[in-house]
Motif scaffolding. Structure first.
Motif, PDB file in Angstrom:
ATOM      1  N   MET A   1       0.809  -1.015   0.437  1.00 17.44           N
ATOM      2  CA  MET A   1      -0.388   0.075  -0.088  1.00 17.44           C
ATOM      3  C   MET A   1       0.731   1.182   0.430  1.00 17.44           C
ATOM      4  SD  MET A   1      -3.266   0.867   2.497  1.00 17.44           S
ATOM      5  CE  MET A   1      -3.040   2.752   3.113  1.00 17.44           C
ATOM      6  N   ASP A   2       0.214   2.392  -1.282  1.00 13.57           N
ATOM      7  CA  ASP A   2       1.108   3.584  -0.811  1.00 13.57           C
ATOM      8  C   ASP A   2       0.778   3.898   0.210  1.00 13.57           C
ATOM      9  OD1 ASP A   2       2.864   4.836  -2.519  1.00 13.57           O
ATOM     10  OD2 ASP A   2       1.196   6.222  -2.612  1.00 13.57           O
ATOM     11  N   GLY A   3       0.099   4.176   0.908  1.00 12.63           N
ATOM     12  CA  GLY A   3      -0.632   5.036   1.558  1.00 12.63           C
ATOM     13  C   GLY A   3       0.403   4.641   3.761  1.00 12.63           C
ATOM     14  N   ILE A   4      -0.375   5.616   4.364  1.00 12.57           N
ATOM     15  CA  ILE A   4       0.677   4.683   5.999  1.00 12.57           C
ATOM     16  C   ILE A   4      -0.661   4.123   6.568  1.00 12.57           C
ATOM     17  CG2 ILE A   4       1.827   5.256   7.708  1.00 12.57           C
ATOM     18  CD1 ILE A   4       2.643   6.680   5.867  1.00 12.57           C
ATOM     19  N   THR A   5       0.081   2.360   6.395  1.00 10.61           N
ATOM     20  CA  THR A   5      -0.636   1.964   8.088  1.00 10.61           C
ATOM     21  C   THR A   5      -0.130   1.798   9.323  1.00 10.61           C
ATOM     22  OG1 THR A   5      -1.279   0.468   5.788  1.00 10.61           O
ATOM     23  CG2 THR A   5      -1.651  -0.855   8.136  1.00 10.61           C
ATOM     24  N   ILE A   6      -1.522   1.847  10.049  1.00  8.85           N
ATOM     25  CA  ILE A   6      -1.035   2.164  11.606  1.00  8.85           C
ATOM     26  C   ILE A   6      -1.369   0.567  12.564  1.00  8.85           C
ATOM     27  CG2 ILE A   6      -0.631   3.280  13.661  1.00  8.85           C
ATOM     28  CD1 ILE A   6      -1.281   5.791  12.484  1.00  8.85           C
ATOM     29  N   ALA A   7      -0.768   0.082  12.960  1.00  8.71           N
ATOM     30  CA  ALA A   7      -1.143  -1.355  13.592  1.00  8.71           C
ATOM     31  C   ALA A   7      -1.250  -0.853  14.976  1.00  8.71           C
ATOM     32  CB  ALA A   7      -0.262  -2.416  13.562  1.00  8.71           C
ATOM     33  N   LEU A   8      -2.737  -0.748  15.698  1.00 10.96           N
ATOM     34  CA  LEU A   8      -2.822  -1.030  17.280  1.00 10.96           C
ATOM     35  C   LEU A   8      -3.908  -1.910  17.752  1.00 10.96           C
ATOM     36  CD1 LEU A   8      -4.238   3.068  17.087  1.00 10.96           C
ATOM     37  CD2 LEU A   8      -1.943   2.512  17.563  1.00 10.96           C
ATOM     38  N   SER A   9      -3.580  -2.381  18.874  1.00  8.84           N
ATOM     39  CA  SER A   9      -4.664  -3.364  19.298  1.00  8.84           C
ATOM     40  C   SER A   9      -5.924  -2.672  20.323  1.00  8.84           C
ATOM     41  CB  SER A   9      -4.032  -3.708  20.140  1.00  8.84           C
ATOM     42  OG  SER A   9      -3.119  -3.274  21.578  1.00  8.84           O
ATOM     43  N   LYS A  10      -6.794  -3.298  20.482  1.00  7.74           N
ATOM     44  CA  LYS A  10      -7.720  -2.279  20.894  1.00  7.74           C
ATOM     45  C   LYS A  10      -7.808  -2.338  22.609  1.00  7.74           C
ATOM     46  CE  LYS A  10     -11.067  -5.837  20.567  1.00  7.74           C
ATOM     47  NZ  LYS A  10     -12.724  -6.676  19.407  1.00  7.74           N
ATOM     48  N   GLY A  11      -8.641  -1.499  23.060  1.00  8.61           N
ATOM     49  CA  GLY A  11      -8.264  -1.237  24.203  1.00  8.61           C
ATOM     50  C   GLY A  11      -7.596  -0.220  24.685  1.00  8.61           C
ATOM     51  N   ARG A  12      -6.514  -0.210  25.455  1.00  4.08           N
ATOM     52  CA  ARG A  12      -6.408   0.835  26.580  1.00  4.08           C
ATOM     53  C   ARG A  12      -5.252   1.360  25.450  1.00  4.08           C
ATOM     54  NH1 ARG A  12      -4.540  -3.374  29.702  1.00  4.08           N
ATOM     55  NH2 ARG A  12      -5.944  -2.984  31.259  1.00  4.08           N
ATOM     56  N   ILE A  13      -4.371   0.639  24.533  1.00  2.00           N
ATOM     57  CA  ILE A  13      -3.814   1.517  23.927  1.00  2.00           C
ATOM     58  C   ILE A  13      -4.318   2.212  22.050  1.00  2.00           C
ATOM     59  CG2 ILE A  13      -2.155   0.735  21.636  1.00  2.00           C
ATOM     60  CD1 ILE A  13      -0.933  -1.263  23.869  1.00  2.00           C
ATOM     61  N   PHE A  14      -5.287   1.283  22.040  1.00  2.00           N
ATOM     62  CA  PHE A  14      -6.039   2.510  20.908  1.00  2.00           C
ATOM     63  C   PHE A  14      -6.303   3.540  21.760  1.00  2.00           C
ATOM     64  CE2 PHE A  14      -9.884   4.036  19.128  1.00  2.00           C
ATOM     65  CZ  PHE A  14      -9.097   3.689  17.615  1.00  2.00           C
ATOM     66  N   GLU A  15      -7.008   3.359  22.937  1.00  2.00           N
ATOM     67  CA  GLU A  15      -7.696   4.900  23.558  1.00  2.00           C
ATOM     68  C   GLU A  15      -7.139   6.037  23.940  1.00  2.00           C
ATOM     69  OE1 GLU A  15     -10.913   5.625  24.148  1.00  2.00           O
ATOM     70  OE2 GLU A  15     -11.477   3.797  23.783  1.00  2.00           O
ATOM     71  N   GLU A  16      -5.121   5.392  24.493  1.00  2.00           N
ATOM     72  CA  GLU A  16      -4.411   6.678  24.947  1.00  2.00           C
ATOM     73  C   GLU A  16      -3.387   7.365  23.641  1.00  2.00           C
ATOM     74  OE1 GLU A  16      -2.555   5.603  28.866  1.00  2.00           O
ATOM     75  OE2 GLU A  16      -3.675   3.518  29.240  1.00  2.00           O
ATOM     76  N   THR A  17      -3.811   6.012  22.484  1.00  2.00           N
ATOM     77  CA  THR A  17      -2.752   6.098  21.542  1.00  2.00           C
ATOM     78  C   THR A  17      -3.564   7.438  20.688  1.00  2.00           C
ATOM     79  OG1 THR A  17      -1.872   4.855  21.479  1.00  2.00           O
ATOM     80  CG2 THR A  17      -2.043   5.812  19.615  1.00  2.00           C
ATOM     81  N   LEU A  18      -5.215   7.889  20.596  1.00  4.70           N
ATOM     82  CA  LEU A  18      -6.381   8.886  20.045  1.00  4.70           C
ATOM     83  C   LEU A  18      -5.678  10.315  20.174  1.00  4.70           C
ATOM     84  CD1 LEU A  18      -9.979   7.384  20.949  1.00  4.70           C
ATOM     85  CD2 LEU A  18      -8.762   7.819  17.993  1.00  4.70           C
ATOM     86  N   PRO A  19      -4.857  10.798  21.585  1.00  4.40           N
ATOM     87  CA  PRO A  19      -4.419  12.077  21.725  1.00  4.40           C
ATOM     88  C   PRO A  19      -3.193  12.505  20.863  1.00  4.40           C
ATOM     89  CG  PRO A  19      -5.258  10.882  23.709  1.00  4.40           C
ATOM     90  CD  PRO A  19      -5.022   9.788  22.700  1.00  4.40           C
ATOM     91  N   LEU A  20      -2.584  11.929  20.528  1.00  3.83           N
ATOM     92  CA  LEU A  20      -1.619  11.271  19.643  1.00  3.83           C
ATOM     93  C   LEU A  20      -1.706  11.353  18.202  1.00  3.83           C
ATOM     94  CD1 LEU A  20       0.974   8.884  21.951  1.00  3.83           C
ATOM     95  CD2 LEU A  20       0.641  11.240  22.703  1.00  3.83           C
ATOM     96  N   LEU A  21      -2.187  10.166  17.569  1.00  2.36           N
ATOM     97  CA  LEU A  21      -2.811  10.583  16.467  1.00  2.36           C
ATOM     98  C   LEU A  21      -3.595  11.673  16.491  1.00  2.36           C
ATOM     99  CD1 LEU A  21      -4.264   7.059  16.205  1.00  2.36           C
ATOM    100  CD2 LEU A  21      -2.308   8.376  14.926  1.00  2.36           C
TER     101      LEU A  21
END
Ligand code: ATP
Ligand code: MG
Length: 214
Positions: A1-21
């Motif tokens: 894929m030419d774009g950017i793919t970001i791998a996250l797990s759901k739960g605390r990592i997804f939630e706590e990564t949202l503000p950084l994204l």
């Protein structure tokens, strides 16, 4: 894929990564807790999120199926980190890797006596290194979940597990007896992607770094 793919797990990592994204101008269009989609589009046409098991995040990034990911130090130690660039400690999903035993078990004494301990854990590499460094003889038993049950059911004398509040240990009449490592989650980047997609990745890495500082 030419774009950017970001791998996250759901739960605390997804939630706590949202503000950084968000600091990087990236807003996922669905919540993995309620959506069954495993590929989540974002507000940016060229950025998507793949939702994977926490322990699978390094594998997706290592092989380039994802360019970026967020993974716990626990998971990264077990994975080994091959093919991964780890530029940033995000200071999220913080907890501690501990040895725990049933209340009333004299761990110090067992260690002093040179007893051979049965230790149940999901974190074989971390546990092996910890006990080897202490010169404690252990039989490690690999589990995939609910480590707290192992001593209660008679499977093991001790466990090596992640602890944050200690509530789960307490509810199961276990006590932490040794602190092995402080754990937090890190940003991981595919090494090849960092060269090939540098112009698009650098602003995201910089925004994450600034958000972590703030
Ligand atoms: P699964 O729950 O799917 O079996 P997992 O337990 O590895 O997998 P999470 O519970 O989402 O997945 O944990 C993801 C990461 O968050 C872990 O790798 C660890 O770094 C961190 N973590 C785990 N437990 C805690 C906790 N109690 N408090 C804070 N951070 C934690
Ligand atoms: Mg979990």
């Amino acid at each position: 894929m030419d774009g950017i793919t970001i791998a996250l797990s759901k739960g605390r990592i997804f939630e706590e990564t949202l503000p950084l994204l968000a600091a990087a101008g990236i807003v996922p269009q669905e919540n993995p807790e309620t959506s069954r989609k495993l590929i989540i589009p974002t507000n940016r046409d060229d950025v998507r999120v793949v939702v994977v098991r926490a322990s699978d995040v390094p594998t997706y990034v290592q092989y380039g199926a994802a360019d970026l990911g967020v993974a716990g130090r626990d998971v990264l130690i077990e994975h080994g980190g091959e093919g991964l660039y780890q530029p940033l400690d995000l200071n999220i999903a913080r907890c501690r890797m501990m040895v725990a035993v049933p209340e009333g078990f004299d761990y110090e004494n067992a260690v002093r006596q040179g007893a051979r301990l049965k230790v149940a854990t999901k974190y074989l590499t971390t546990a092996r290194e910890h006990f080897a460094a202490k010169g404690v003889h252990v039989d490690l038993i690999k589990l995939y979940g609910s480590m707290e049950l192992a001593p209660l059911a008679g499977l093991a004398d001790a466990i090596v597990d992640l602890v944050s509040s200690g509530g789960t240990l307490k509810a199961n009449k276990l006590v932490a007896v040794e602190h092995i490592l402080d754990i937090s989650s890190r940003l991981i980047v595919n090494q090849a992607a960092l060269k090939l997609k540098r112009e698009r990745l650098t602003p995201i890495l910089d925004a994450f770094a600034r958000a972590v500082q703030a």
